[in-house]
Design an enzyme around this catalytic site. Structure first.
Site, short mmCIF file in Angstrom:
data_model
loop_
_atom_site.label_atom_id
_atom_site.label_comp_id
_atom_site.label_asym_id
_atom_site.label_seq_id
_atom_site.Cartn_x
_atom_site.Cartn_y
_atom_site.Cartn_z
N GLY A 90 0.96 -1.29 0.05
CA GLY A 90 -0.04 0.07 0.05
C GLY A 90 0.79 1.29 -0.09
O GLY A 90 2.03 1.25 0.09
N ARG B 174 -1.49 -9.43 0.16
CA ARG B 174 -2.34 -10.57 -0.74
C ARG B 174 -2.16 -10.39 -2.44
O ARG B 174 -2.74 -11.15 -3.20
CB ARG B 174 -3.41 -10.67 -0.17
CG ARG B 174 -4.29 -9.40 -0.33
CD ARG B 174 -5.83 -9.58 0.36
NE ARG B 174 -6.73 -8.44 0.12
CZ ARG B 174 -7.72 -8.31 0.54
NH1 ARG B 174 -8.42 -9.15 1.23
NH2 ARG B 174 -8.62 -7.15 0.34
N ASP C 207 -2.64 -13.25 3.69
CA ASP C 207 -3.87 -12.35 3.99
C ASP C 207 -3.78 -12.41 5.58
O ASP C 207 -3.64 -13.55 6.21
CB ASP C 207 -4.95 -13.01 3.57
CG ASP C 207 -6.12 -12.16 3.65
OD1 ASP C 207 -6.30 -11.43 4.85
OD2 ASP C 207 -7.07 -12.07 2.66
N ALA D 206 -0.08 -2.55 8.75
CA ALA D 206 -0.60 -1.38 8.18
C ALA D 206 -2.13 -1.95 7.34
O ALA D 206 -2.77 -1.30 6.58
CB ALA D 206 0.33 -1.05 7.05
N LEU E 92 -1.35 0.42 12.55
CA LEU E 92 -1.46 1.98 12.09
C LEU E 92 -3.02 2.27 12.21
O LEU E 92 -3.92 1.43 11.40
CB LEU E 92 -1.10 2.22 10.58
CG LEU E 92 0.48 1.73 10.28
CD1 LEU E 92 0.85 2.44 8.91
CD2 LEU E 92 1.17 2.46 11.39
N LYS F 5 -10.45 8.69 12.05
CA LYS F 5 -11.82 8.13 12.07
C LYS F 5 -12.20 7.08 13.26
O LYS F 5 -13.43 7.02 13.21
CB LYS F 5 -11.94 7.35 10.70
CG LYS F 5 -12.01 8.35 9.58
CD LYS F 5 -12.24 7.75 8.33
CE LYS F 5 -11.75 8.64 7.06
NZ LYS F 5 -10.37 8.93 6.86
N ARG G 91 -3.57 6.01 -0.81
CA ARG G 91 -4.82 5.36 -1.34
C ARG G 91 -5.87 5.65 -0.35
O ARG G 91 -6.02 5.60 0.50
CB ARG G 91 -4.43 3.72 -1.15
CG ARG G 91 -5.61 2.87 -1.78
CD ARG G 91 -5.31 1.35 -1.96
NE ARG G 91 -4.54 1.05 -0.70
CZ ARG G 91 -5.57 0.35 0.10
NH1 ARG G 91 -6.85 0.11 0.06
NH2 ARG G 91 -5.02 -0.36 1.50
N VAL H 2 -8.81 11.92 -0.61
CA VAL H 2 -9.65 12.58 -1.28
C VAL H 2 -8.95 13.83 -2.13
O VAL H 2 -9.44 14.41 -2.92
CB VAL H 2 -10.55 13.76 -0.36
CG1 VAL H 2 -9.87 14.72 0.54
CG2 VAL H 2 -11.73 14.11 -1.00
N THR I 286 -18.20 16.50 2.96
CA THR I 286 -19.20 15.82 3.77
C THR I 286 -20.22 16.71 4.30
O THR I 286 -21.27 16.66 4.43
CB THR I 286 -18.47 14.88 4.86
OG1 THR I 286 -17.70 13.99 4.09
CG2 THR I 286 -19.71 13.90 5.50
#
Length: 219
Positions: A14, A38, A61, A81, A123, A127, A172, A175, A193
């Site tokens: 990532g 994965r 995974d 992560a 990590l 939110k 990734r 916004v 939002t």
């Protein structure tokens, strides 16, 4: 503390994993970095990008504890992560997010305890603070699992910690690329939002240095 250490990064293909790998290979004397993920194609691309003998790749995974344990042979430090992250996707696929973000965290903890890993950092995200959506709730739950894991490892066992920060610019799911594309297409207004919401942003280099420093804080 990274000198001659072997580090495993779950979800290592990532945005964070790739940039952390580049930083560590260039700015530290790590013994080895293991990328656990994965996606074989992303691993192939990453392998050709870096071409460093200290870099290893392990398909797997986080939903599979036995596979994590196998990957953790002779590992000193772990950065967790791997996660499903898109907020709308979580609302429509709650079971999948729970399997990866919650059960996956539990598997990483159990495997780390089994292999006696020195330090493990998860990590997380802003939110997870008073979450109102499923994604944030799964990350808060995984945070609680990691903090509580210190009770299982004992005073001389594995040290677990959580790193929580805001939105990583251009990572990734960020916004920022969306905003840039809208501006490029001539849009005069950008979607929010809510007009009163507060968003916290951090760059990838800042996030990487923050995480590495948190390893030093785990004592």
């Amino acid at each position: 503390m990274l000198e001659n250490q072997t580090i495993l990064i779950t979800g290592g293909t990532g945005s964070f994993g790739q940039n952390a790998t580049e930083f560590l290979l260039s700015n530290s004397k790590v013994k080895k970095i293991i990328i656990f993920s994965r996606d074989e194609n992303k691993q192939f691309i990453m392998q050709n990008k870096f071409k460093d003998k200290r870099l290893r790749f392990f398909l797997g995974d986080v939903r599979d504890q036995s596979r994590i344990e196998l990957a953790l042979n002779d590992v000193d430090l772990l950065i967790h992560a791997a996660a499903l992250k898109h907020v709308p996707a979580a609302e429509y696929n709650p079971f999948e997010f729970i399997k990866t973000n919650v059960h996956g965290a539990e598997n990483v903890i159990s495997a780390s305890l089994s292999k006696k890993i020195k330090k493990v950092l998860m990590l997380s995200t802003d939110k997870a603070c008073n979450p109102i959506n499923l994604y944030g709730a799964t990350k808060l739950c995984s945070e609680k699992l990691f903090v509580n894991a210190n009770n299982y490892s004992g005073t001389k066992g594995t040290l677990f910690g959580v790193v929580r920060y805001g939105n990583v610019i251009s990572s990734r799911g960020s916004v920022i690329p969306l905003f840039k594309n809208l501006i490029k297409d001539g849009q005069k207004e950008l979607p929010l939002t809510h007009k009163d919401m507060t968003r916290f942003f951090i760059t990838l280099p800042e996030a990487i240095k923050f995480v590495i420093n948190c390893f030093n804080l785990l004592k």
